[in-house]
Write a protein that holds these residues in place. Structure first.
Motif, mmCIF file in Angstrom:
data_model
loop_
_atom_site.group_PDB
_atom_site.id
_atom_site.type_symbol
_atom_site.label_atom_id
_atom_site.label_comp_id
_atom_site.label_asym_id
_atom_site.label_seq_id
_atom_site.Cartn_x
_atom_site.Cartn_y
_atom_site.Cartn_z
ATOM 1 N N ARG A 1 0.853 -1.192 0.000
ATOM 2 C CA ARG A 1 0.000 0.000 0.000
ATOM 3 C C ARG A 1 0.883 1.233 0.000
ATOM 4 N N PRO A 2 0.410 2.322 -0.580
ATOM 5 C CA PRO A 2 1.243 3.527 -0.666
ATOM 6 C C PRO A 2 1.768 3.974 0.697
ATOM 7 N N ARG A 3 0.931 3.798 1.726
ATOM 8 C CA ARG A 3 1.330 4.298 3.043
ATOM 9 C C ARG A 3 2.583 3.583 3.557
ATOM 10 N N SER A 4 2.622 2.263 3.396
ATOM 11 C CA SER A 4 3.766 1.542 3.948
ATOM 12 C C SER A 4 5.015 1.813 3.114
ATOM 13 N N ARG A 5 4.805 2.033 1.792
ATOM 14 C CA ARG A 5 5.963 2.382 0.979
ATOM 15 C C ARG A 5 6.507 3.740 1.389
ATOM 16 N N ALA A 6 5.630 4.658 1.704
ATOM 17 C CA ALA A 6 6.053 5.991 2.137
ATOM 18 C C ALA A 6 6.829 5.885 3.444
ATOM 19 N N TRP A 7 6.342 5.044 4.346
ATOM 20 C CA TRP A 7 7.019 4.881 5.629
ATOM 21 C C TRP A 7 8.411 4.313 5.422
ATOM 22 N N ASP B 1 11.342 17.692 5.215
ATOM 23 C CA ASP B 1 12.168 17.202 4.100
ATOM 24 C C ASP B 1 11.967 15.714 3.884
ATOM 25 N N GLY B 2 12.012 14.977 4.998
ATOM 26 C CA GLY B 2 11.843 13.529 4.912
ATOM 27 C C GLY B 2 10.492 13.179 4.314
ATOM 28 N N LEU B 3 9.441 13.883 4.749
ATOM 29 C CA LEU B 3 8.104 13.611 4.225
ATOM 30 C C LEU B 3 8.011 13.966 2.755
ATOM 31 N N ARG B 4 8.720 15.012 2.372
ATOM 32 C CA ARG B 4 8.684 15.406 0.960
ATOM 33 C C ARG B 4 9.186 14.257 0.093
ATOM 34 N N ASP B 5 10.284 13.647 0.538
ATOM 35 C CA ASP B 5 10.797 12.505 -0.230
ATOM 36 C C ASP B 5 9.875 11.307 -0.123
ATOM 37 N N ALA B 6 9.377 11.070 1.087
ATOM 38 C CA ALA B 6 8.595 9.855 1.309
ATOM 39 C C ALA B 6 7.257 9.900 0.589
ATOM 40 N N LEU B 7 6.647 11.080 0.516
ATOM 41 C CA LEU B 7 5.293 11.174 -0.026
ATOM 42 C C LEU B 7 5.269 11.568 -1.492
ATOM 43 N N ASP B 8 6.448 11.681 -2.087
ATOM 44 C CA ASP B 8 6.507 12.059 -3.491
ATOM 45 C C ASP B 8 5.721 11.052 -4.329
ATOM 46 N N ALA B 9 4.622 11.506 -4.890
ATOM 47 C CA ALA B 9 3.719 10.592 -5.593
ATOM 48 C C ALA B 9 4.390 9.960 -6.807
ATOM 49 N N ARG B 10 5.363 10.660 -7.384
ATOM 50 C CA ARG B 10 5.997 10.106 -8.582
ATOM 51 C C ARG B 10 6.678 8.784 -8.277
ATOM 52 N N LEU B 11 7.169 8.647 -7.028
ATOM 53 C CA LEU B 11 7.863 7.409 -6.658
ATOM 54 C C LEU B 11 6.880 6.269 -6.467
ATOM 55 N N ASP B 12 5.591 6.585 -6.387
ATOM 56 C CA ASP B 12 4.603 5.536 -6.169
ATOM 57 C C ASP B 12 4.163 4.858 -7.458
#
Lengths: 331, 294
Positions: free
Chosen positions: B15-21, B281-292
């Motif tokens: 799920r996107p959430r766990s990938r973001a984490w 900063d960390g959230l910016r990288d983690a939540l970047d939708a392009r990486l999903d």
């Protein structure tokens, strides 16, 4: 197939878009759909074919009022819906639905299947209690042969074919009268295409659907549609009952389009009509007949005026000034 | 990719959430920042109960106690008040204002941005030019002018800071919404007869949540800094109530004789602001939708 009042009637429809502009850029007008007229009888499936950029999708979107047409009228169930606003369209929306081409873009990635398929009910029937809503969602999923186990999954967990089923379930849950299918299988693997098409044929019969079926796959259109309209650069150049059209192609563009369709038998060699050049820019279409720049049969007279759509045979209309280019059954 | 890897069955799509984490966890500074924020919040919330001093209790016999002297872990100030308890009480105020101002500005900025992005046209132009206009004011002067007219309290400071820091969120949301606006799933909702409000808040907002969270986190850092400025300049939290800003103001006179009076609140501000920025900063990288996408 034309008995009774048509369900959908489009007259002189134009859909233009402004591009560019701003402070420095020149503003241009893309005439994506130019003077299109047709009617679809209740229960009929009208196919719409043409190459990319011919305006088929724009036309399909305009017919269900996803856009505001530039000119012309659209009648649905006898009522003029061309200029209706958002509020006035709201009660009509459930009866005309749309299936999108790209199943990866048409489902909200942040919603579960339950929410996506239930969205029409949430929007149109907010008074419905959760149990009734869940029942209808389950029913819709069953119609498209998806398992209820999928309800709480997100779109990215599904394959293209499954996603397209979800999109179809969403379109069908309100039991529409009219469905526009915008190349519903062209983004799918060939093996999946047949499944989705059979599904559409089955629901068409079950619900007595009237459809506008947009495709560039002539075999699919021939299989599914009662009548076919061929579009070129925003205009319908030929429209006829499927059987009649496949027997006799009267417009040079239709002939080229049909001769380009692949045949499953690799030993069979048919004469190909190869078109040279690209589709002219809809920003600056050729004068007169838009196809003359690529037409084998073009005459000087083709440049003077846009040929009218004239009836060459009963129910078979063609937008060409020449009467002598008809092509018999291919092969 | 080795042959064995290629042949192995694909792991079930996360799920996107766990990938973001997972991406967030790789960001060391962000993890440090998150930990520091948690510690500061807990300390500010619970600490004052554990320290046997009153933040307002004046004890002139024990003025300027250096750190760890006479039972005062962080020393005492010019009035003999325990510095640690004042620091924690000030932390309550600064963090409260930081989070509350973030909530106000994020909510307001989101509504402005989503409205401008969704409706477009003249409304978008009007709203976004208004955003530009507010951005043209130097924030600190606007803040000082407003603070000079309005009786400073936690609530009014929150509103003032919120009113001067919503523009970033509005811009982020507007851009995001404008790019989502023409996507097929939005058109699908429209052909179902959805109202503007439904499309904005049910369809668009969940897809813009990543950038909003990032902007909100950075706003907390800025709000804490703003509160410190204003209080330092004497327009904010008024003595005897403590805030990190007015503690620094107090400390000015004693920089040479009692440097700890400046060091501790200064360090607290730095730690808080840096932590929120790291997390942002960390959230910016983690939540970047392009990486999903893949």
């Amino acid at each position: 197939m034309t008995a009774g009042a048509p369900l959908v009637e489009v007259t002189g429809l134009r859909q233009w878009f402004r591009v560019g502009g701003g402070f420095f850029g020149r503003q241009d007008t893309v005439r994506a759909v130019e003077d299109v007229s047709f009617a679809i009888a209740r229960g009929e499936v009208l196919g719409l074919v043409g190459e990319s950029g011919s305006g088929k999708s724009t036309l399909g979107r305009a017919v269900v009022r996803m856009s505001v047409p530039t000119a012309g009228t659209i009648r649905f169930e006898g009522r003029d819906i061309t200029r209706l606003g958002r509020r006035a369209l709201r009660p009509i929306r459930p009866r005309m639905q749309f299936i999108f081409q790209d199943p990866f873009a048409s489902l909200n990635p942040r919603m579960t299947v339950r929410q996506i398929v239930g969205a029409p009910l949430a929007i149109q029937r907010p008074e419905l209690d959760p149990a009734a809503r869940a029942g209808r969602v389950a029913e819709a999923l069953q119609t498209v042969e998806l398992s209820p186990a999928h309800l709480d999954r997100y779109p990215h967990e599904f394959s293209g074919g499954q996603r397209q089923r979800i999109g179809i379930a969403r379109a069908l849950i309100m039991e529409p009268r009219f469905l526009v299918a915008d190349e519903p299988v062209s983004a799918l693997d060939v093996s999946i295409q047949a499944q989705i098409l059979n599904l559409l044929i089955a629901v068409r019969q079950k619900l007595g659907l009237t459809m506008l079926f947009i495709s560039h796959d002539l075999a699919v259109v021939g299989h599914l549609c009662d009548r076919v309209a061929v579009m070129y650069l925003g205009r319908i150049v030929e429209i006829a009952p499927t059987r009649a059209l496949f027997r006799c192609l009267r417009h040079p563009y239709s002939q080229a389009l049909f001769s380009a369709a692949p045949v499953a038998d690799p030993t069979l060699r048919r004469p190909r009509i190869l078109l040279t050049g690209d589709l002219p820019s809809p920003l600056a279409p050729p004068s007169g007949c838009a196809f003359r720049s690529r037409c084998r049969h073009a005459l000087p007279a083709c440049a003077t005026a846009v040929p009218p759509l004239r009836e060459a045979a009963p129910g078979h209309a063609v937008r060409c000034i020449r009467d002598d280019v008809a092509l018999g059954p291919p092969g | 990719m080795s042959a064995a890897e290629a042949l192995a069955p694909a792991p079930p799509a996360a799920r996107p959430r766990s990938r973001a984490w997972r991406r967030f966890r790789r960001h060391r500074l962000a993890l440090f920042g998150a930990a520091a924020i948690v510690v500061m919040v807990i300390a500010a919330a619970a600490g004052p109960w554990l320290i046997p001093f009153d933040p307002l209790h004046i004890d002139l016999r024990h003025r300027f106690q250096p750190p760890a002297g006479g039972g005062h872990l962080f020393g005492t100030d010019q009035l003999g008040r325990d510095l640690l308890i004042r620091l924690l009480m000030a932390g309550r105020i600064s963090l409260t204002i930081g989070f509350a101002a973030m909530t106000v500005s994020t909510a307001f900025g989101t509504v402005v941005g989503i409205t401008a992005g969704y409706y477009g046209g003249a409304l978008r132009i009007a709203l976004m030019r208004f955003v530009d206009a507010v951005l043209c004011f130097p924030q600190i002067f606007l803040l000082l002018v407003l603070a000079a007219f309005i009786q400073p309290s936690i609530a009014t400071l929150t509103l003032i800071i919120g009113a001067t820091s919503w523009m970033e969120v509005a811009r982020v949301v507007e851009g995001q919404v404008r790019s989502l606006r023409e996507r097929d799933f939005i058109l699908a909702a429209e052909t179902l007869g959805a109202s503007g409000r439904y499309v904005m808040f049910r369809e668009l907002l969940p897809n813009a949540i990543g950038p909003i969270i990032v902007a909100a986190t950075l706003t907390v850092a800025r709000a804490i800094l703003m509160e410190a400025y204003v209080s330092f300049l004497g327009y904010g939290i008024q003595p005897p109530m403590a805030s990190w800003g007015n503690m620094l103001n107090n400390a000015q006179e004693y920089l040479a004789s009692a440097p700890w009076l400046a060091i501790f609140p200064g360090a607290a501000i730095t730690l808080a602001v840096a932590s929120f920025n790291f997390v942002g900063d960390g959230l910016r990288d983690a939540l970047d939708a392009r990486l999903d996408l893949h």
